[in-house]
Design an enzyme around this catalytic site. Structure first.
Site, PDB file in Angstrom:
ATOM      1  N   HIS A 266       7.810   8.648   2.922  1.00 49.88           N
ATOM      2  CA  HIS A 266       8.231   7.475   3.699  1.00 49.88           C
ATOM      3  C   HIS A 266       7.354   6.251   3.451  1.00 49.88           C
ATOM      4  CE1 HIS A 266       4.867   8.040   6.569  1.00 49.88           C
ATOM      5  NE2 HIS A 266       5.087   9.326   6.349  1.00 49.88           N
ATOM      6  N   ASP A 267       7.995   5.097   3.418  1.00 55.54           N
ATOM      7  CA  ASP A 267       7.334   3.787   3.359  1.00 55.54           C
ATOM      8  C   ASP A 267       6.616   3.510   2.041  1.00 55.54           C
ATOM      9  OD1 ASP A 267       7.817   2.831   6.205  1.00 55.54           O
ATOM     10  OD2 ASP A 267       6.762   4.712   6.598  1.00 55.54           O
TER      11      ASP A 267
ATOM     12  N   GLY B 242       2.841   9.253   2.275  1.00 55.19           N
ATOM     13  CA  GLY B 242       3.441   8.073   2.868  1.00 55.19           C
ATOM     14  C   GLY B 242       2.656   6.804   2.594  1.00 55.19           C
TER      15      GLY B 242
END
Length: 262
Positions: free
Chosen positions: A119-120, A137
């Site tokens: 994520h991200d 992440g």
């Protein structure tokens, strides 16, 4: 161009000349741009956009819930650019409200078997990630980076343009542009000379860049002072890239040469 066994939501946005193979599943909020090729047994979910000409191979799982215990269903996104090759068993997750609410993948990248993009993350262009390479992440990777197989990059780490990460390396600190790192706890072992040559950087500029590298990581003074001394050579783009990268705010320190790594 959609196989009869594929399950494609009527809410999904499907561009022109898109191919979707047998037993693939495309969710409600997915958008596939023109010329995308989805092979068999691919699952794409969430608010995911796949750019023109990207190819996704069997058993990839794209856009599913992040592996972040703080995630609680916020409407985050995964945006994948053009002409990427996403090979078998690759996983890519959307962003979270703990950062920018979006995972971004650029253009022309090759993600080999089993790669994980958490994520991200922000991924640039023309990147190669070897089999089973993993990004935690919030990782940022600039253009033209090579990450060897089974390497793992710690969350919030930055990888500068033109860097190379050796296979099976554990990267927990930022890697300068054009850096070459390796090791269980990755250390800087010089510059990516082969990458610089492939990018048609002149021998003269490579030699100057090596001089600046030695200056920055000299034990004779603090790195902050060494960076100031290196400014006089920043007319060379590669030197400027390194100085700019090292002056940016970061959650991590830098990978250093082995004799300086602490």
């Amino acid at each position: 161009m959609i196989h009869e066994t594929a399950i494609v939501s009527p809410k999904a946005k499907i561009g022109n000349n898109v191919q979707i193979g047998a037993y693939s599943v495309i969710g409600d909020d997915v958008e596939l741009k023109d010329g995308v090729e989805i092979m068999s047994h691919v699952c794409i979910e969430g608010r995911t956009i796949v750019g023109e000409g990207t190819k996704i191979f069997p058993f990839a799982a794209i856009g599913f819930r992040p592996q972040d215990l703080k995630f609680h269903g916020e409407p985050s996104k995964l945006v994948i650019g053009k002409n990427n090759s996403i090979r078998e068993y690759v996983t890519m997750h959307p962003g979270t409200e703990g950062d920018r609410m979006e995972t971004t993948v650029g253009d022309g990248n090759l993600f080999m078997i089993g790669v994980h993009i958490a994520h991200d993350c922000v991924i640039g262009n023309n990147i190669v990630m070897g089999n089973n390479a993993t990004l935690g992440g919030h990782v940022h990777i600039d253009d033209n980076v090579i990450i060897g197989g089974l390497a793992a990059v710690h969350q919030w780490t930055r990888i500068g343009t033109g860097a190379i990460i050796g296979g099976m390396s554990g990267v927990e600190r930022d890697v300068i542009p054009y850096g070459n790192v390796k090791g269980e706890r990755a250390f800087l072992c010089g510059l990516n000379i082969m990458g610089l040559k492939r990018a048609d950087v002149s021998r003269k500029d490579v030699q100057l860049l090596q001089k600046v590298y030695d200056m920055i990581f000299s034990d004779d003074d603090l790195i902050s002072n060494n960076l100031k001394k290196a400014q006089e050579f920043s007319t060379i783009q590669q030197v400027k890239d390194i100085i700019d990268f090292m002056q940016q705010k970061s959650e991590r320190s830098f990978c250093h040469p082995h004799h300086q790594q602490k």
